[in-house]
Scaffold this active site. Sequence first.
Site, PDB file in Angstrom:
ATOM      1  CG  ASP A  13      -8.385  -4.492  -3.397  1.00  0.00           C
ATOM      2  OD1 ASP A  13      -9.637  -4.048  -3.445  1.00  0.00           O
ATOM      3  OD2 ASP A  13      -7.641  -3.116  -3.648  1.00  0.00           O
ATOM      4  CG  HIS A  32      -2.066   0.900   1.331  1.00  0.00           C
ATOM      5  ND1 HIS A  32      -1.981   2.334   1.464  1.00  0.00           N
ATOM      6  CD2 HIS A  32      -3.420   0.892   0.686  1.00  0.00           C
ATOM      7  CE1 HIS A  32      -3.166   2.803   1.158  1.00  0.00           C
ATOM      8  NE2 HIS A  32      -4.088   1.806   0.828  1.00  0.00           N
TER       9      HIS A  32
HETATM   10  N1  COA Z   1       3.730  -7.779  -4.866  1.00  0.00           N
HETATM   11  C1  COA Z   1       5.165  -7.979  -4.858  1.00  0.00           C
HETATM   12  N2  COA Z   1       6.141  -6.950  -4.849  1.00  0.00           N
HETATM   13  C2  COA Z   1       5.289  -5.705  -4.358  1.00  0.00           C
HETATM   14  C3  COA Z   1       4.075  -5.615  -4.245  1.00  0.00           C
HETATM   15  C4  COA Z   1       3.316  -6.495  -4.340  1.00  0.00           C
HETATM   16  N3  COA Z   1       2.140  -6.597  -4.251  1.00  0.00           N
HETATM   17  N4  COA Z   1       3.931  -4.382  -3.844  1.00  0.00           N
HETATM   18  C5  COA Z   1       4.942  -3.625  -3.706  1.00  0.00           C
HETATM   19  N5  COA Z   1       5.852  -4.457  -4.110  1.00  0.00           N
HETATM   20  C6  COA Z   1       7.367  -4.043  -4.205  1.00  0.00           C
HETATM   21  C7  COA Z   1       7.709  -2.929  -5.168  1.00  0.00           C
HETATM   22  O1  COA Z   1       7.765  -3.604  -6.577  1.00  0.00           O
HETATM   23  C8  COA Z   1       8.896  -2.478  -4.766  1.00  0.00           C
HETATM   24  O2  COA Z   1       9.873  -3.192  -4.738  1.00  0.00           O
HETATM   25  P1  COA Z   1      11.445  -2.612  -5.371  1.00  0.00           P
HETATM   26  O3  COA Z   1      11.702  -1.869  -4.168  1.00  0.00           O
HETATM   27  O4  COA Z   1      12.270  -3.894  -5.590  1.00  0.00           O
HETATM   28  O5  COA Z   1      11.018  -2.000  -6.626  1.00  0.00           O
HETATM   29  C9  COA Z   1       8.524  -2.512  -3.262  1.00  0.00           C
HETATM   30  O6  COA Z   1       7.669  -3.454  -3.001  1.00  0.00           O
HETATM   31  C10 COA Z   1       8.214  -1.055  -2.772  1.00  0.00           C
HETATM   32  O7  COA Z   1       6.728  -0.682  -3.448  1.00  0.00           O
HETATM   33  P2  COA Z   1       6.186   0.476  -2.969  1.00  0.00           P
HETATM   34  O8  COA Z   1       6.987   1.590  -3.241  1.00  0.00           O
HETATM   35  O9  COA Z   1       5.751   0.366  -1.616  1.00  0.00           O
HETATM   36  O10 COA Z   1       4.860   0.500  -3.734  1.00  0.00           O
HETATM   37  P3  COA Z   1       3.987   1.749  -4.325  1.00  0.00           P
HETATM   38  O11 COA Z   1       3.668   2.625  -3.219  1.00  0.00           O
HETATM   39  O12 COA Z   1       4.436   2.043  -5.466  1.00  0.00           O
HETATM   40  O13 COA Z   1       2.562   0.955  -4.788  1.00  0.00           O
HETATM   41  C11 COA Z   1       0.724  -0.429  -4.560  1.00  0.00           C
HETATM   42  C12 COA Z   1       1.492   0.469  -3.999  1.00  0.00           C
HETATM   43  C13 COA Z   1      -0.633  -0.770  -3.902  1.00  0.00           C
HETATM   44  C14 COA Z   1       0.261  -0.061  -6.012  1.00  0.00           C
HETATM   45  C15 COA Z   1       1.616  -1.862  -4.932  1.00  0.00           C
HETATM   46  O14 COA Z   1       1.962  -2.303  -3.472  1.00  0.00           O
HETATM   47  C16 COA Z   1       1.066  -2.868  -5.602  1.00  0.00           C
HETATM   48  O15 COA Z   1       1.120  -2.872  -6.979  1.00  0.00           O
HETATM   49  N6  COA Z   1      -0.120  -3.789  -4.966  1.00  0.00           N
HETATM   50  C17 COA Z   1      -0.469  -4.751  -5.686  1.00  0.00           C
HETATM   51  C18 COA Z   1      -1.778  -4.309  -6.314  1.00  0.00           C
HETATM   52  C19 COA Z   1      -2.771  -4.136  -5.248  1.00  0.00           C
HETATM   53  O16 COA Z   1      -2.813  -4.865  -4.334  1.00  0.00           O
HETATM   54  N7  COA Z   1      -3.545  -2.994  -5.284  1.00  0.00           N
HETATM   55  C20 COA Z   1      -4.595  -2.697  -4.404  1.00  0.00           C
HETATM   56  C21 COA Z   1      -4.172  -1.391  -3.303  1.00  0.00           C
HETATM   57  S1  COA Z   1      -5.276  -1.037  -2.218  1.00  0.00           S
END
Ligand code: COA
Length: 195
Positions: free
Chosen positions: A132, A81
């Site tokens: 979700d 998140h």
């Molecule tokens: N699965 C695997 N890796 C994940 C991840 C996931 N669901 N969510 C984040 N990461 C990884 C990123 O790739 C990143 O890795 P890196 O440092 O090697 O590049 C690291 O964790 C940090 O990510 P972060 O900057 O915290 O994510 P964000 O703030 O840009 O994105 C989301 C937030 C929600 C978009 C992201 O966590 C995601 O895509 N989640 C899956 C989709 C989802 O469940 N969406 C509903 C949100 S309520």
Amino acid sequence: LILHADHELNCSAFAARVTASSLSDIYSAIVSAISALKGPLHGGANEQVMRMLKEIGTMDRARVWVEEALDNKQKVMGFGHRVYKNGDPRAKILRQLSEQVTKKSGHPEYYQMSDLIDETMQKEKGLLPNVDFYSASVYYGLGIPIDLFTPVFAASRVSGWLAHVFEQWTTNRIYRPRGKWAGKEGLSWVPIDKR
Ligand code: COA
């Protein structure tokens, strides 16, 4: 529905406010929000979570499936998140509901599998479930078709989006962020933090 009703300046609420800020009409603002919500990184994640649970199929495959996904740099839907780095409080409530509803509906395996995926994600990547993740098995247990998971989320979120639009209009100024060309392909525009 109450848990999903509103959640500050998330991607879809922001989209609604941006459209409203041009003094476009309310229907267009809500369509903008729906368009943003349906993406798999936002509200579309609940459908993807259920499709993942179906693909995994059985408990014994869950751990390996997650490990392989992470090795392949694949995102596991329903985790992470932008704001909640120490856990999404909504997920805690939905986790309990998932246990109850899947048991009642005769599909306890979807809660059990979710629980194991949750444990594996925390151990392997330090990521916690978001709103979700457990809502997928809750909706499934309630008999909602997978294609309608995100529309159900949207139906609830309409109340929040409308509140955002009305609030936007009370002190409206058009959204117009600035950015500067960073000069490299792939990086393109970077926002200017102008206070
Ligand atoms: N699965 C695997 N890796 C994940 C991840 C996931 N669901 N969510 C984040 N990461 C990884 C990123 O790739 C990143 O890795 P890196 O440092 O090697 O590049 C690291 O964790 C940090 O990510 P972060 O900057 O915290 O994510 P964000 O703030 O840009 O994105 C989301 C937030 C929600 C978009 C992201 O966590 C995601 O895509 N989640 C899956 C989709 C989802 O469940 N969406 C509903 C949100 S309520």
